[in-house]
Design an enzyme around this catalytic site. Structure first.
Site, PDB file in Angstrom:
ATOM      1  N   ASN A 134       0.827  -1.212   0.000  1.00 35.05           N
ATOM      2  CA  ASN A 134       0.000   0.000   0.000  1.00 35.05           C
ATOM      3  C   ASN A 134       0.858   1.259   0.000  1.00 35.05           C
ATOM      4  O   ASN A 134       0.352   2.356   0.210  1.00 35.05           O
ATOM      5  CB  ASN A 134      -0.952  -0.003   1.201  1.00 35.05           C
ATOM      6  CG  ASN A 134      -0.196  -0.012   2.528  1.00 35.05           C
ATOM      7  OD1 ASN A 134       1.042  -0.024   2.542  1.00 35.05           O
ATOM      8  ND2 ASN A 134      -0.918  -0.006   3.621  1.00 35.05           N
ATOM      9  N   GLU A 141       1.660   4.130   7.445  1.00 31.76           N
ATOM     10  CA  GLU A 141       0.599   3.707   6.536  1.00 31.76           C
ATOM     11  C   GLU A 141       0.044   4.927   5.798  1.00 31.76           C
ATOM     12  O   GLU A 141       0.315   6.062   6.186  1.00 31.76           O
ATOM     13  CB  GLU A 141      -0.514   3.013   7.346  1.00 31.76           C
ATOM     14  CG  GLU A 141      -0.059   1.772   8.122  1.00 31.76           C
ATOM     15  CD  GLU A 141       0.385   0.608   7.235  1.00 31.76           C
ATOM     16  OE1 GLU A 141       0.183   0.652   5.998  1.00 31.76           O
ATOM     17  OE2 GLU A 141       0.964  -0.359   7.783  1.00 31.76           O
TER      18      GLU A 141
END
Ligand code: F6R
Length: 240
Positions: A134, A141
């Site tokens: 991702n 993140e």
């Protein structure tokens, strides 16, 4: 970003040469290091060059990107354990010069002291990064602020689920980790990002050719002036 493509062996050898050049020029260099499967071949190559006397880490310092909260360095899933077994025990770095964030910091104020330690060592000369599917770098993140310093993150259930194979059960998988922030990473003088395999091709395209966005943390590296991206042909396969 400078992109270097070849077989995995070729790019690992080229990346290792960056360490030879840096440590010959600046033996006391500060290295930012990563865990995961991506750096394993590079670490083996660095160990080989060190054994052959072509490279010495005797005066170098290292700072790792991240660590699980609550795991002692002796736990076989801790990143400290990973580094000791996959690199530090095979090179001539002094154990006291190796740093992995403490998995026992209680809050972000304490976690940020890691940034101060890095600064006191003179800052990272060469930061090594892998990349998550991702686009995460370290445990940053998507949507992690650009200004983030070393901080505690709650692991997503999908990350915990993905990592449960390394533990006896999901309950043993840590719920939190501590990671250098995006800003911490961007302060490094030079950065090497490595990625191998078709599984990384899409995120590498977004990282290298997409517009920089916090939705793809690694794409923010486009804003850094000295980044080299080392890819095998599979990871580079979607680049135009
Ligand atoms: C490791 C780290 C992670 C990994 C990334 C890729 O310290 O911070 O960001 O670099 O998850 O992992 P691998 O290399 O296993 O594909």
């Amino acid at each position: 970003m400078k992109v270097i493509v070849g077989t995995k062996e070729e790019v690992v050898r080229k990346a290792a040469q960056r360490y030879v050049e840096l440590l010959n020029r600046k033996p006391e260099a500060v290295l930012g290091l990563a865990t995961g499967s991506t750096p394993l071949d590079l670490y083996a190559e660095l160990a080989r060059l060190c054994a052959e006397g072509k490279l010495s880490f005797a005066k170098a310092k290292s700072f790792n990107l991240d660590e699980y909260i609550g795991l002692e360095g002796t736990h076989d899933q801790s990143y400290r354990y990973f580094m000791d077994h996959n690199l530090f025990e095979h090179i001539d770095i002094r154990p006291e010069n190796t740093h992995v964030p403490s998995g026992f910091v209680k809050d972000d104020a304490e976690a940020e002291l890691y940034d101060a330690e890095i600064a006191a060592a003179g800052g990272v000369d060469l930061q090594l990064l892998g990349i998550g599917n991702n686009g995460h770098i370290g445990f940053n993140e998507p949507l992690t602020p650009f200004t983030s310093l070393t901080h505690i993150v709650k692991l997503t259930e999908s990350t915990r689920e993905a990592n449960k194979r390394f533990f006896n059960s999901i309950d043993e998988v840590p719920t939190h980790a501590v990671t250098m922030g995006i800003h911490t990473v961007m302060l490094a003088k030079s950065i090497i990002l490595m990625a191998f395999g078709t599984g990384k091709a899409e995120i590498i395209k977004a990282t290298v050719e997409g517009r920089p966005t916090i939705s793809v943390p690694a794409s923010l590296l486009q804003l850094h002036e000295d980044v080299e991206v080392y890819l095998d042909h599979d990871a580079a396969s979607l680049l135009s």
